[in-house]
Design a protein around this motif. Sequence first.
Motif, PDB file in Angstrom:
ATOM      1  N   TRP A 295       0.823  -1.213   0.000  1.00 30.40           N
ATOM      2  CA  TRP A 295       0.000   0.000   0.000  1.00 30.40           C
ATOM      3  C   TRP A 295       0.861   1.268   0.000  1.00 30.40           C
ATOM      4  O   TRP A 295       0.488   2.273  -0.596  1.00 30.40           O
ATOM      5  CB  TRP A 295      -0.930   0.008   1.217  1.00 30.40           C
ATOM      6  CG  TRP A 295      -2.131  -0.867   1.009  1.00 30.40           C
ATOM      7  CD1 TRP A 295      -3.369  -0.485   0.593  1.00 30.40           C
ATOM      8  CD2 TRP A 295      -2.211  -2.285   1.174  1.00 30.40           C
ATOM      9  NE1 TRP A 295      -4.213  -1.562   0.494  1.00 30.40           N
ATOM     10  CE2 TRP A 295      -3.533  -2.687   0.853  1.00 30.40           C
ATOM     11  CE3 TRP A 295      -1.308  -3.266   1.586  1.00 30.40           C
ATOM     12  CZ2 TRP A 295      -3.965  -4.013   0.915  1.00 30.40           C
ATOM     13  CZ3 TRP A 295      -1.724  -4.589   1.648  1.00 30.40           C
ATOM     14  CH2 TRP A 295      -3.027  -4.949   1.306  1.00 30.40           C
ATOM     15  N   GLU A 296       2.012   1.196   0.669  1.00 30.92           N
ATOM     16  CA  GLU A 296       2.850   2.397   0.781  1.00 30.92           C
ATOM     17  C   GLU A 296       3.421   2.838  -0.562  1.00 30.92           C
ATOM     18  O   GLU A 296       3.404   4.037  -0.890  1.00 30.92           O
ATOM     19  CB  GLU A 296       3.984   2.145   1.780  1.00 30.92           C
ATOM     20  CG  GLU A 296       3.507   2.056   3.220  1.00 30.92           C
ATOM     21  CD  GLU A 296       4.567   1.555   4.175  1.00 30.92           C
ATOM     22  OE1 GLU A 296       4.364   1.682   5.398  1.00 30.92           O
ATOM     23  OE2 GLU A 296       5.603   1.013   3.705  1.00 30.92           O
ATOM     24  N   TYR A 297       3.956   1.899  -1.325  1.00 28.17           N
ATOM     25  CA  TYR A 297       4.529   2.275  -2.623  1.00 28.17           C
ATOM     26  C   TYR A 297       3.500   2.962  -3.526  1.00 28.17           C
ATOM     27  O   TYR A 297       3.749   4.074  -4.007  1.00 28.17           O
ATOM     28  CB  TYR A 297       5.106   1.046  -3.325  1.00 28.17           C
ATOM     29  CG  TYR A 297       6.430   0.543  -2.790  1.00 28.17           C
ATOM     30  CD1 TYR A 297       7.471   1.409  -2.478  1.00 28.17           C
ATOM     31  CD2 TYR A 297       6.655  -0.824  -2.634  1.00 28.17           C
ATOM     32  CE1 TYR A 297       8.689   0.933  -2.008  1.00 28.17           C
ATOM     33  CE2 TYR A 297       7.867  -1.308  -2.165  1.00 28.17           C
ATOM     34  CZ  TYR A 297       8.891  -0.431  -1.853  1.00 28.17           C
ATOM     35  OH  TYR A 297      10.095  -0.910  -1.388  1.00 28.17           O
ATOM     36  N   PRO A 298       2.338   2.346  -3.792  1.00 25.70           N
ATOM     37  CA  PRO A 298       1.370   3.017  -4.672  1.00 25.70           C
ATOM     38  C   PRO A 298       0.889   4.360  -4.127  1.00 25.70           C
ATOM     39  O   PRO A 298       0.594   5.269  -4.904  1.00 25.70           O
ATOM     40  CB  PRO A 298       0.219   2.011  -4.761  1.00 25.70           C
ATOM     41  CG  PRO A 298       0.848   0.688  -4.486  1.00 25.70           C
ATOM     42  CD  PRO A 298       1.894   0.978  -3.458  1.00 25.70           C
ATOM     43  N   SER A 299       0.804   4.479  -2.799  1.00 30.22           N
ATOM     44  CA  SER A 299       0.377   5.760  -2.225  1.00 30.22           C
ATOM     45  C   SER A 299       1.373   6.867  -2.532  1.00 30.22           C
ATOM     46  O   SER A 299       1.014   8.044  -2.544  1.00 30.22           O
ATOM     47  CB  SER A 299       0.187   5.631  -0.710  1.00 30.22           C
ATOM     48  OG  SER A 299      -0.943   4.826  -0.425  1.00 30.22           O
ATOM     49  N   ALA A 300       2.628   6.484  -2.759  1.00 29.93           N
ATOM     50  CA  ALA A 300       3.650   7.457  -3.144  1.00 29.93           C
ATOM     51  C   ALA A 300       3.766   7.574  -4.661  1.00 29.93           C
ATOM     52  O   ALA A 300       4.653   8.263  -5.167  1.00 29.93           O
ATOM     53  CB  ALA A 300       5.002   7.052  -2.551  1.00 29.93           C
ATOM     54  N   GLY A 301       2.888   6.874  -5.397  1.00 32.15           N
ATOM     55  CA  GLY A 301       2.931   6.913  -6.856  1.00 32.15           C
ATOM     56  C   GLY A 301       3.985   6.016  -7.463  1.00 32.15           C
ATOM     57  O   GLY A 301       4.402   6.222  -8.609  1.00 32.15           O
ATOM     58  N   VAL A 302       4.417   4.995  -6.711  1.00 33.97           N
ATOM     59  CA  VAL A 302       5.518   4.133  -7.144  1.00 33.97           C
ATOM     60  C   VAL A 302       5.010   2.719  -7.445  1.00 33.97           C
ATOM     61  O   VAL A 302       4.476   2.044  -6.549  1.00 33.97           O
ATOM     62  CB  VAL A 302       6.614   4.068  -6.060  1.00 33.97           C
ATOM     63  CG1 VAL A 302       7.725   3.105  -6.460  1.00 33.97           C
ATOM     64  CG2 VAL A 302       7.179   5.462  -5.794  1.00 33.97           C
ATOM     65  N   PRO A 303       5.164   2.230  -8.676  1.00 31.55           N
ATOM     66  CA  PRO A 303       4.794   0.847  -9.008  1.00 31.55           C
ATOM     67  C   PRO A 303       5.671  -0.157  -8.257  1.00 31.55           C
ATOM     68  O   PRO A 303       6.718   0.194  -7.700  1.00 31.55           O
ATOM     69  CB  PRO A 303       5.030   0.770 -10.521  1.00 31.55           C
ATOM     70  CG  PRO A 303       5.057   2.182 -10.994  1.00 31.55           C
ATOM     71  CD  PRO A 303       5.620   2.985  -9.858  1.00 31.55           C
ATOM     72  N   ILE A 304       5.257  -1.421  -8.294  1.00 32.06           N
ATOM     73  CA  ILE A 304       5.871  -2.460  -7.465  1.00 32.06           C
ATOM     74  C   ILE A 304       6.489  -3.563  -8.307  1.00 32.06           C
ATOM     75  O   ILE A 304       5.931  -3.969  -9.327  1.00 32.06           O
ATOM     76  CB  ILE A 304       4.802  -3.079  -6.538  1.00 32.06           C
ATOM     77  CG1 ILE A 304       4.248  -2.026  -5.572  1.00 32.06           C
ATOM     78  CG2 ILE A 304       5.353  -4.275  -5.771  1.00 32.06           C
ATOM     79  CD1 ILE A 304       3.015  -2.494  -4.805  1.00 32.06           C
ATOM     80  N   LEU A 305       7.635  -4.058  -7.845  1.00 32.29           N
ATOM     81  CA  LEU A 305       8.193  -5.321  -8.323  1.00 32.29           C
ATOM     82  C   LEU A 305       8.211  -6.261  -7.121  1.00 32.29           C
ATOM     83  O   LEU A 305       8.881  -5.975  -6.121  1.00 32.29           O
ATOM     84  CB  LEU A 305       9.603  -5.152  -8.878  1.00 32.29           C
ATOM     85  CG  LEU A 305      10.242  -6.441  -9.427  1.00 32.29           C
ATOM     86  CD1 LEU A 305      11.130  -6.142 -10.631  1.00 32.29           C
ATOM     87  CD2 LEU A 305      11.076  -7.170  -8.352  1.00 32.29           C
ATOM     88  N   ALA A 306       7.455  -7.357  -7.194  1.00 27.29           N
ATOM     89  CA  ALA A 306       7.316  -8.259  -6.049  1.00 27.29           C
ATOM     90  C   ALA A 306       7.480  -9.710  -6.471  1.00 27.29           C
ATOM     91  O   ALA A 306       7.338 -10.059  -7.644  1.00 27.29           O
ATOM     92  CB  ALA A 306       5.954  -8.062  -5.394  1.00 27.29           C
ATOM     93  N   THR A 307       7.756 -10.545  -5.485  1.00 27.12           N
ATOM     94  CA  THR A 307       7.711 -11.986  -5.698  1.00 27.12           C
ATOM     95  C   THR A 307       6.267 -12.396  -5.954  1.00 27.12           C
ATOM     96  O   THR A 307       5.340 -11.781  -5.432  1.00 27.12           O
ATOM     97  CB  THR A 307       8.229 -12.717  -4.448  1.00 27.12           C
ATOM     98  OG1 THR A 307       9.306 -11.984  -3.870  1.00 27.12           O
ATOM     99  CG2 THR A 307       8.711 -14.105  -4.785  1.00 27.12           C
TER     100      THR A 307
END
Length: 402
Positions: A295-307
């Motif tokens: 939730w924190e990354y998208p709230s900062a406008g940052v897409p995610i790379l995850a397992t």
Amino acid sequence: MKGAASLRAQGHDVRLFGLASDKTKEFTLSNGVPVHLQHRDLTDAKARIQREGLPRGRESSIWTSFRIQGETLFESVEATFDPEIVHIHDHLAFSAAGKYKEAFGCPIIWDAHEIYEDLASIEEVRATVNSRIIQDNVQHVDGFITLNQSIADFYHARYPELPKAVLLPNAVERVAQTSYDGRLHEKAGLAADQKILLFQGGYSPHRGIPALLEASKELDDSWSMVFMGWGKLEEDIRGYVDAKSDRPVGRARVAMVPGTPHDELLKWTAGATLGTIPYENTGLNHLYCSPNKLWEYPSAGVPILATDMPEMKKKIDEYGIGLTVDRALDPTEIAVAVNRLSNLDLGLMRRNCATYAVAESWHNYEGRLTGLHTRLGKAYGKVRTPWPEQARDIILRLFRRK
């Protein structure tokens, strides 16, 4: 803290209790919620083991330590006020659930943030004690909260006495996305146009840090791997930061910046191009995780790379807010996935993050929490009808009389 704020906004008297390792502390949060942290004193643990005739060994030691801490919290609450609902987080405080029920005769809500008996790299003896705490106390639970359906399914299969789970994820409060001021690039010594693959949080084992470090060797020069946090693996990261490189100035392969206060976190995170959640598949707790960073990354406008853990992949794919890599965490696969992202891809993901941040904000989940409290409070006769509803009923009666 978010839950306390939501309940207080409804007019409830909410108080937070916890433990402190050094001395007892009392303070008030900015939202007006009082906090009491009781000193954790374990000096009686050995004597208690002897008094109770428990077998020698680590299991008795851990079991007794956890019970003492749970009882310390209970005694702190009992000495302060008479609660009408007790909302217990995690498993240590849960060890005293029966004492709350006996003393106050009120509903007990258990909020399970983890799968405590299958944490990453947990010792078998700790897993045994954690399971024992849960098994001994599920009978006292009136309301059950956890993060997602996968964790709920685990608990219901293992502890069928638990009530149906209310799903309350680690969503963040809705915030207006502000323009990035360059602080992350400046602190990391990077050029303003350098793309950042960010890891934020604790430098702990089983969080994919070795794979990220190896992947950094294969990233294009336009990308830098930045670590922002603290922890055990700091020296390992430092070795990559200090390694000689033929990269241009401002295009370091790996950089590291200190952790930041939580209330400033999103302002720093906003400088990333892609935020990582590369948890390793070491136990069910990681397999089924949906951590704060989701939730924190998208709230900062940052897409995610995850397992590609199921709960993380579900959110990422549903909203198009990033990409996942195989849970084997092959460094080359990570680097290839990052290098092939176009500016068009990243732009679309950022726009989707804005949609996700609104749709998945705490505001859209808090009703599940307040609704559970209201329902259980009314069932026990502990919570009166909120004033707005009383006023509405009075007005309707007066209207009918006319």
